[in-house]
Design a protein around this motif. Structure first.
Motif, PDB file in Angstrom:
ATOM      1  N   ARG A  67       0.897  -1.352  -0.008  1.00 34.87           N
ATOM      2  CA  ARG A  67      -0.417  -0.047   0.199  1.00 34.87           C
ATOM      3  C   ARG A  67       1.095   1.114  -0.360  1.00 34.87           C
ATOM      4  N   ASN A  68       1.651   1.306  -0.944  1.00 35.65           N
ATOM      5  CA  ASN A  68       2.417   2.717  -1.241  1.00 35.65           C
ATOM      6  C   ASN A  68       2.569   2.792  -2.745  1.00 35.65           C
ATOM      7  N   TYR A  69       3.308   3.408  -3.642  1.00 36.88           N
ATOM      8  CA  TYR A  69       3.521   4.324  -4.620  1.00 36.88           C
ATOM      9  C   TYR A  69       4.789   3.381  -5.576  1.00 36.88           C
ATOM     10  N   LEU A  70       5.503   2.448  -4.756  1.00 34.91           N
ATOM     11  CA  LEU A  70       6.587   1.946  -5.064  1.00 34.91           C
ATOM     12  C   LEU A  70       6.584   1.369  -6.379  1.00 34.91           C
ATOM     13  N   TRP A  94      -0.274  -3.916  -3.583  1.00 38.40           N
ATOM     14  CA  TRP A  94      -1.119  -2.790  -3.924  1.00 38.40           C
ATOM     15  C   TRP A  94       0.372  -1.566  -4.324  1.00 38.40           C
ATOM     16  N   ASN A  95       0.985  -1.315  -5.057  1.00 43.18           N
ATOM     17  CA  ASN A  95       1.987  -0.291  -5.434  1.00 43.18           C
ATOM     18  C   ASN A  95       2.239  -0.940  -6.941  1.00 43.18           C
ATOM     19  N   LYS A  96       3.180  -0.558  -7.439  1.00 37.39           N
ATOM     20  CA  LYS A  96       2.698  -0.246  -8.901  1.00 37.39           C
ATOM     21  C   LYS A  96       4.171  -0.763  -9.144  1.00 37.39           C
ATOM     22  N   LEU A  97       4.533  -1.914  -8.856  1.00 35.50           N
ATOM     23  CA  LEU A  97       5.810  -3.272  -8.931  1.00 35.50           C
ATOM     24  C   LEU A  97       5.804  -3.567 -10.359  1.00 35.50           C
ATOM     25  N   SER A  98       6.458  -3.809 -11.006  1.00 33.86           N
ATOM     26  CA  SER A  98       6.635  -4.860 -12.465  1.00 33.86           C
ATOM     27  C   SER A  98       7.691  -5.517 -13.120  1.00 33.86           C
ATOM     28  N   GLY A  99       7.558  -6.445 -14.069  1.00 37.67           N
ATOM     29  CA  GLY A  99       8.320  -6.855 -14.947  1.00 37.67           C
ATOM     30  C   GLY A  99       8.850  -8.486 -13.568  1.00 37.67           C
ATOM     31  N   HIS A 100       8.846  -9.401 -13.824  1.00 39.25           N
ATOM     32  CA  HIS A 100       9.153 -10.970 -14.100  1.00 39.25           C
ATOM     33  C   HIS A 100       9.113 -10.822 -12.120  1.00 39.25           C
ATOM     34  N   ILE A 101       8.716 -12.316 -11.605  1.00 46.81           N
ATOM     35  CA  ILE A 101       8.838 -12.435 -10.433  1.00 46.81           C
ATOM     36  C   ILE A 101       9.906 -12.873 -10.590  1.00 46.81           C
ATOM     37  N   PRO A 102      10.833 -12.383  -9.425  1.00 43.77           N
ATOM     38  CA  PRO A 102      12.201 -13.305  -9.517  1.00 43.77           C
ATOM     39  C   PRO A 102      12.695 -14.669  -9.144  1.00 43.77           C
ATOM     40  N   PRO A 103      13.048 -15.961 -10.310  1.00 44.63           N
ATOM     41  CA  PRO A 103      12.589 -17.293  -9.762  1.00 44.63           C
ATOM     42  C   PRO A 103      13.550 -17.733  -8.319  1.00 44.63           C
ATOM     43  N   THR A 143       3.751 -16.562   3.828  1.00 40.04           N
ATOM     44  CA  THR A 143       3.142 -15.758   3.767  1.00 40.04           C
ATOM     45  C   THR A 143       3.477 -15.029   2.748  1.00 40.04           C
ATOM     46  N   LEU A 144       3.074 -14.671   0.977  1.00 36.30           N
ATOM     47  CA  LEU A 144       3.093 -14.073   0.456  1.00 36.30           C
ATOM     48  C   LEU A 144       2.341 -13.163  -0.268  1.00 36.30           C
ATOM     49  N   ASN A 145       2.145 -11.866  -0.789  1.00 35.62           N
ATOM     50  CA  ASN A 145       1.613 -11.198  -0.972  1.00 35.62           C
ATOM     51  C   ASN A 145       1.848 -10.183  -2.471  1.00 35.62           C
ATOM     52  N   LEU A 146       1.624 -10.311  -3.355  1.00 32.75           N
ATOM     53  CA  LEU A 146       2.067  -9.735  -4.651  1.00 32.75           C
ATOM     54  C   LEU A 146       0.812  -9.089  -5.085  1.00 32.75           C
ATOM     55  N   SER A 147      -0.180  -8.896  -5.063  1.00 32.55           N
ATOM     56  CA  SER A 147      -1.321  -8.703  -5.897  1.00 32.55           C
ATOM     57  C   SER A 147      -1.586  -7.052  -5.981  1.00 32.55           C
ATOM     58  N   ASN A 148      -2.313  -7.334  -6.931  1.00 30.16           N
ATOM     59  CA  ASN A 148      -2.366  -5.723  -7.520  1.00 30.16           C
ATOM     60  C   ASN A 148      -1.160  -4.606  -7.870  1.00 30.16           C
ATOM     61  N   ASN A 149      -0.911  -5.367  -8.663  1.00 32.09           N
ATOM     62  CA  ASN A 149       0.961  -3.915  -9.122  1.00 32.09           C
ATOM     63  C   ASN A 149       0.380  -4.808 -10.590  1.00 32.09           C
ATOM     64  N   ILE A 150       1.505  -4.586 -11.415  1.00 28.38           N
ATOM     65  CA  ILE A 150       1.795  -4.917 -12.611  1.00 28.38           C
ATOM     66  C   ILE A 150       2.826  -5.672 -12.551  1.00 28.38           C
ATOM     67  N   LEU A 151       2.654  -6.827 -12.753  1.00 27.03           N
ATOM     68  CA  LEU A 151       3.677  -8.196 -12.683  1.00 27.03           C
ATOM     69  C   LEU A 151       3.017  -8.576 -13.643  1.00 27.03           C
ATOM     70  N   SER A 152       4.313  -9.690 -14.558  1.00 27.09           N
ATOM     71  CA  SER A 152       3.968  -9.936 -15.860  1.00 27.09           C
ATOM     72  C   SER A 152       5.411 -11.603 -15.736  1.00 27.09           C
TER      73      SER A 152
END
Length: 460
Positions: free
Chosen positions: A307-310, A331-340, A350-359
């Motif tokens: 919940r920032n603007y990273l 809830w940020n603006k992170l992009s690119g791939h999730i590092p393997p 516990t992991l939460n990467l939702s609501n970004n622009i990951l691909s």
């Protein structure tokens, strides 16, 4: 109670006691430990507590005491301030209200003070004559206002500071890094702090847990956080020692409590939070990229930047956080791939990467196999693979990458249009100011349009 004049220790905590504290408790003048925590006692605190001048430990937390802290009979001083040998005072989680008793700062032996979970209000007062022995201060869940307490500059031995869930505002003073060098736990959750996070915090080399969530901090995450040398340790933490006396009190108290968003839920850690390591900056207005330097803090268990603007990418060396159990970048603006390499976090539950622009394709293997809830990755652009149930193809991968690029191109176009409008505005009006002929022609044109407009108005 009035006949127990030689009693030194009374521990009745965690029972089902009801009623009030009898006023003749003041006759037990030999008491050194009084533990009544976690009962159902209520009413007002008796002023006769002030007669227990040999008290070292006073535990009244988790009851239903109401009203203001009474004064010493015949004086204007709080009853607690009359207990000059007091080392631990805990009245947390009651229904007490009123101002903070300024005279508490003058108790020279006081090491741990917990007023949290009440309705105290006003500013935390300062004092010119403060005790320097305080190591633990809990003022969370009250209605304190004002700025960051300047009185804290006097406490060089402070280890735990929790001011969370109040109405304290202003900037975080840079002197905290120098004035409180032994600080290990800093909790400022849910206040109204604003401005940037001062880099001087990185001078707190002993810091193991920092919670700045739910404030109004702006700017970037300081790269100097890498200087939290305590967070780079992967060995077992040593517990925070609050009291060191000749009496055995450890059975009757814990090292305070703190609220944390841990593994996606809010928990109140009691005592055991002395072993938790991590950073929580969620719910602010931070921008920029996640500093890659954070991946050097290999000893942290909690990292919450949600919940920032990273923007930018998830650091590729995220696997260096070997002890990480809870990771939230949602809830940020992170992009690119999730590092393997994220699959190498064997303790991650516990992991939460939702609501970004990951691909791209979601990594698999190891601990990630147990994190099969689709909501972990929901509302991203172009993510595919399990557990989302979206098959990954070469075409979809390319489309996902193109989609991310298109997003950045849209941002670039947006900023370019704004820059063009501003530039064009100043070029046009700048020319009017510089060129006298153009300026007269422009004014004449405006006058002619005005005359035509007025003639039409008259004709109608």
């Amino acid at each position: 109670m009035g006949s127990m004049s030689n009693l030194q220790l009374l521990a009745l905590g965690r029972n089902h006691l009801t009623g009030v504290i009898p006023s003749d408790i003041g006759n037990a003048t030999s008491l050194k430990v009084l533990g009544l925590k976690s009962n159902h006692l209520g009413g007002k605190l008796p002023a006769t507590i002030s007669y227990l001048i040999n008290l070292v430990v006073l535990l009244l937390s988790g009851n239903k005491f109401t009203g203001m802290i009474p004064n010493v009979p015949g004086e204007s001083k709080s009853v607690f301030c009359h207990l000059t040998h007091l080392q631990l005072l805990d009245v947390s989680n009651n229904q007490l209200f009123g101002d903070f008793p300024r005279c508490l700062w003058k108790l020279k032996d006081l090491q741990s003070l917990d007023l949290s979970g009440n309705a105290f209000s006003g500013e935390v007062p300062t004092s010119t004559n403060c005790s320097s022995s305080l190591t633990s201060l809990h003022l969370s869940k009250n209605n304190f206002t004002g700025s960051f307490p300047a009185v804290l500059q006097n406490f060089k031995s402070l280890i735990i500071l929790d001011l969370g869930n109040n109405n304290i505002c202003g900037t975080l003073p840079p002197w905290i890094g120098e004035s409180n060098p032994l600080l290990r736990i800093l909790g400022l959750r849910s206040n109204m702090f604003y401005g940037s996070i001062p880099w001087q915090l990185s001078q707190l080399s002993h810091l193991q847990l920092i919670v700045l969530a739910e404030n109004k901090f702006v700017g970037t995450i300081p790269e100097s956080f890498v200087n939290f040398s305590f967070m780079r340790q992967t060995s077992m933490m040593q517990p925070v020692l609050i009291l060191s006396t000749d009496y055995v009190y450890s059975t009757y108290f814990e090292n305070g409590h703190m609220d944390l968003i841990w593994k996606g839920r809010e928990y109140t850690f009691e005592g055991t939070y002395a072993f938790v390591t991590g950073i929580d900056l969620s719910g602010n207005s931070l921008m920029g990229e996640i500093p890659s330097e954070l991946t050097n803090l290999s000893g942290i268990q909690l990292l919450n930047l949600s919940r920032n603007y990273l923007s930018g990418r998830i650091p590729k060396d995220i696997s260096n956080l070997k002890l990480l159990e809870s990771l939230d970048f949602s809830w940020n603006k992170l992009s690119g791939h999730i590092p393997p390499t994220i699959s190498k976090l064997v303790f991650l539950n516990t992991l939460n990467l939702s609501n970004n622009i990951l691909s791209g394709e979601i990594p698999t293997g190891s601990q990630l196999q147990t994190l099969n809830d689709p909501s972990v990755y929901s509302n991203n652009l172009g993510l595919c693979g399990p557990p989302l149930g979206i098959a990954c193809t070469k075409k979809s991968s390319i489309a996902a990458v193109d989609g991310a690029k298109e997003h950045h191109q849209d941002l670039w176009l947006y900023y370019s249009v704004i820059a063009g409008v501003v530039f064009g505005f100043w070029v046009w009006f700048g020319a009017l100011f510089v060129c006298k002929v153009w300026r007269f022609a422009f004014i004449s044109c405006i006058d002619a349009m005005h005359q035509q407009f007025m003639q039409k108005m008259k004709s109608t």
